[in-house]
Design a protein around this motif. Structure first.
Motif, mmCIF file in Angstrom:
data_model
loop_
_atom_site.group_PDB
_atom_site.id
_atom_site.type_symbol
_atom_site.label_atom_id
_atom_site.label_comp_id
_atom_site.label_asym_id
_atom_site.label_seq_id
_atom_site.Cartn_x
_atom_site.Cartn_y
_atom_site.Cartn_z
ATOM 1 N N PRO A 10 29.788 -4.469 -7.070
ATOM 2 C CA PRO A 10 30.270 -3.085 -6.945
ATOM 3 C C PRO A 10 31.787 -3.026 -6.802
ATOM 4 O O PRO A 10 32.451 -4.031 -6.520
ATOM 5 N N PHE A 11 32.312 -1.816 -6.960
ATOM 6 C CA PHE A 11 33.754 -1.582 -6.941
ATOM 7 C C PHE A 11 34.403 -2.020 -5.634
ATOM 8 O O PHE A 11 35.557 -2.447 -5.616
ATOM 9 N N ILE A 12 33.679 -1.951 -4.526
ATOM 10 C CA ILE A 12 34.251 -2.258 -3.216
ATOM 11 C C ILE A 12 34.723 -3.705 -3.138
ATOM 12 O O ILE A 12 35.656 -4.021 -2.391
ATOM 13 N N VAL A 13 34.124 -4.613 -3.907
ATOM 14 C CA VAL A 13 34.536 -6.024 -3.841
ATOM 15 C C VAL A 13 35.961 -6.202 -4.338
ATOM 16 O O VAL A 13 36.815 -6.719 -3.610
ATOM 17 N N PRO A 14 36.298 -5.807 -5.568
ATOM 18 C CA PRO A 14 37.713 -5.920 -5.960
ATOM 19 C C PRO A 14 38.622 -4.984 -5.158
ATOM 20 O O PRO A 14 39.782 -5.320 -4.898
ATOM 21 N N PHE A 15 38.090 -3.822 -4.758
ATOM 22 C CA PHE A 15 38.902 -2.862 -4.009
ATOM 23 C C PHE A 15 39.261 -3.398 -2.625
ATOM 24 O O PHE A 15 40.282 -3.008 -2.055
ATOM 25 N N LEU A 19 32.318 -9.632 3.233
ATOM 26 C CA LEU A 19 31.183 -10.088 4.044
ATOM 27 C C LEU A 19 30.191 -8.959 4.285
ATOM 28 O O LEU A 19 28.966 -9.164 4.213
ATOM 29 N N ILE A 20 30.699 -7.760 4.557
ATOM 30 C CA ILE A 20 29.818 -6.604 4.751
ATOM 31 C C ILE A 20 29.010 -6.325 3.491
ATOM 32 O O ILE A 20 27.801 -6.077 3.542
ATOM 33 N N VAL A 21 29.683 -6.377 2.330
ATOM 34 C CA VAL A 21 28.988 -6.154 1.054
ATOM 35 C C VAL A 21 27.911 -7.208 0.837
ATOM 36 O O VAL A 21 26.790 -6.903 0.424
ATOM 37 N N TYR A 67 24.971 -6.535 3.202
ATOM 38 C CA TYR A 67 24.230 -5.345 2.753
ATOM 39 C C TYR A 67 23.372 -5.663 1.535
ATOM 40 O O TYR A 67 22.199 -5.282 1.471
ATOM 41 N N LYS A 68 23.960 -6.374 0.556
ATOM 42 C CA LYS A 68 23.201 -6.721 -0.649
ATOM 43 C C LYS A 68 22.047 -7.660 -0.322
ATOM 44 O O LYS A 68 20.961 -7.551 -0.899
ATOM 45 N N SER A 69 22.258 -8.569 0.626
ATOM 46 C CA SER A 69 21.195 -9.508 1.007
ATOM 47 C C SER A 69 20.045 -8.786 1.677
ATOM 48 O O SER A 69 18.867 -9.051 1.384
ATOM 49 N N ILE A 70 20.371 -7.851 2.590
ATOM 50 C CA ILE A 70 19.321 -7.093 3.288
ATOM 51 C C ILE A 70 18.558 -6.206 2.308
ATOM 52 O O ILE A 70 17.327 -6.123 2.336
ATOM 53 N N THR A 71 19.301 -5.536 1.411
ATOM 54 C CA THR A 71 18.668 -4.665 0.410
ATOM 55 C C THR A 71 17.734 -5.456 -0.500
ATOM 56 O O THR A 71 16.607 -5.032 -0.783
ATOM 57 N N LYS A 72 18.197 -6.613 -0.919
ATOM 58 C CA LYS A 72 17.378 -7.449 -1.802
ATOM 59 C C LYS A 72 16.120 -7.932 -1.093
ATOM 60 O O LYS A 72 15.013 -7.966 -1.660
ATOM 61 N N LYS A 73 16.271 -8.271 0.188
ATOM 62 C CA LYS A 73 15.135 -8.747 0.972
ATOM 63 C C LYS A 73 14.105 -7.625 1.150
ATOM 64 O O LYS A 73 12.884 -7.845 1.048
ATOM 65 N N ASN A 74 14.579 -6.417 1.431
ATOM 66 C CA ASN A 74 13.665 -5.269 1.609
ATOM 67 C C ASN A 74 12.920 -4.954 0.323
ATOM 68 O O ASN A 74 11.725 -4.624 0.355
#
Length: 437
Positions: A382-387, A421-423, A426-433
């Motif tokens: 997502p955009f937040i990574v480069p941002f 790290l937050i991203v 978040y992606k890890s938790i979302t993927k797990k769910n």
């Protein structure tokens, strides 16, 4: 592949082995910063800083070699860093990173041109503008027009000159002066250079790791060489380059110590002029001058070529499909425009190379975490990574308005790393769910 195929401009015609790969990388990384920052580092931080500068450069090249192996494995068929970013980022994130690449690229080009301008002003009795014009014209025909094949042709000559200068000239001096007189002269006139408990130097070294590593992570020319190295020899090539590169700042530091032992000096960069006066041998003077300009020209040409390749392949072709002739036309126009801009700016501004390096250090440090995330991730980010790199760099520059020190660089790294790290969490938790459902 036809001789006039634009792909030849970007990648050349051959895959590089270890020996010529090391030569190509050294031609890129022995730069104006290497030459001009060595005296500044030595004077500001003493021998500890000079040695640390060499070790940090070697360490970052070696570490990048491990990443380079993974990059080559995970992104086959790519040719530039822009190709990888286009594959791993959303359009908004991609364009943000392209802007950062061009910003840091122009900084790199400016430093090389500025280094050439300073040396021309110090060594030659000609107008600085004329000297820079001739220098940039040469670089335009090598990197802007000649492409990777031309860079390969001059790389061997450049590296030969580098090692001829850093080996022959110090040996010549030490045979003439002796080791102990140099040491005694430094201890008498510049004892601070020998102070080994310099905490500022230690802080400088640790901060330089972030700056140098971030710099090589987004270096356009180094990424291009990853894709033209033989796949199984990528890591060893970067490792050997790092080990060999470390000897060059050390040799330059030894040259400058020979220049200042037994006397004082007024200006750091005047040491090069005094070094030329001290050499006396016409052959060695010519060797030193040619070494300086060859190294800077090679680094500037490599950066000019890489920046132009990204502009044509990763910017212009995003808007419209270009014919081969159109690609060459944009190459000539863009690289020529860069050289003209450099000519004007360098004729006006002459900041300190080391100060510039650490001013841009906020950007380089902030880029580390996003780039590592991009390299190791397996999905579009997502955009937040480069941002996050932009937020981190802004945080560092805001801190600089309060207090000008290396803490700003650490803050830039910490902010972008925290956001990445937050991203990731978040992606890890979302993927797990999603998997649980």
């Amino acid at each position: 592949m036809k001789k006039n195929d634009y792909q030849l401009y970007i990648s050349g015609t051959i895959k590089l082995g270890v020996s010529f790969g090391v030569v190509s990388l050294l031609a890129r990384w022995v730069t104006g910063n290497t030459i001009l920052s060595s005296p500044e580092t030595l004077v500001k931080y003493g021998l500890i800083g000079g040695i640390g500068y060499s070790l940090v450069g070697a360490l970052t090249l070696i570490l990048f070699g491990f990443l380079a192996k993974k990059i080559r494995k995970n992104y086959p068929g790519q040719h530039t860093i822009g190709d990888v970013l286009r594959q791993k980022l959303t359009p908004s994130g991609y364009w943000l990173m392209i802007i950062v690449l061009f910003l840091t690229s122009f900084y790199s080009l400016f430093v090389q041109a500025m280094g050439a301008g300073m040396l021309i002003h110090i060594i030659f009795p000609i107008p600085k503008f004329i000297g820079i014009l001739l220098f940039l014209t040469f670089c335009f025909f090598i990197g802007g027009v000649g492409g990777m094949q031309r860079l390969h042709q001059v790389a061997g000559i450049n590296v030969t000159l580098i090692f001829a200068a850093v080996i022959i000239i110090p040996v010549y001096f030490f045979i003439q002066e002796g080791v102990y007189p140099v040491y005694d002269g430094i201890r008498l006139y510049h004892p601070y250079l020998l102070y080994i408990k310099n905490t500022d130097a230690i802080w400088f070294i640790f901060t330089a790791i972030f700056v140098f590593f971030g710099q090589i992570l987004i270096d356009r020319a180094s990424w291009q060489r990853i894709f033209i190295l033989q796949k199984e020899k990528v890591r060893i090539t970067f490792t050997l380059t790092g080990l060999i590169w470390a000897t060059i700042p050390l040799a330059l530091s030894s040259l400058l110590m020979i220049t200042i032992f037994g006397r004082s000096f007024e200006n750091i960069y005047s040491l090069f002029f005094e070094l030329v006066n001290k050499i006396q041998s016409t052959v060695l003077i010519v060797l030193f001058v040619v070494f300086c300009f060859s190294s800077i020209a090679s680094a500037l040409s490599a950066e000019l070529h890489a920046t132009t390749s990204i502009f044509v392949k990763n910017v212009m072709e995003m808007f419209c499909k270009l014919t081969n002739d159109e690609k060459w036309k944009y190459t000539y126009v863009f690289s020529g425009a860069i050289c003209i801009c450099l000519l004007v700016i360098v004729s006006i501004l002459t900041p300190s190379p080391l100060t510039l390096l650490f001013f841009f250090g906020n950007i380089y440090a902030a880029m580390i975490s996003p780039m590592l995330y991009i390299i190791f991730s397996k999905s579009v980010l997502p955009f937040i990574v480069p941002f996050s790199s932009f937020i981190g760099a802004i945080g560092g520059y805001v801190f600089l308005t309060v207090k000008e020190d290396f803490n700003a660089i650490w803050l830039s790294f910490a902010i972008s790393a925290f956001l990445c790290l937050i991203v990731f969490i978040y992606k890890s938790i979302t993927k797990k769910n999603i998997q649980v459902l």
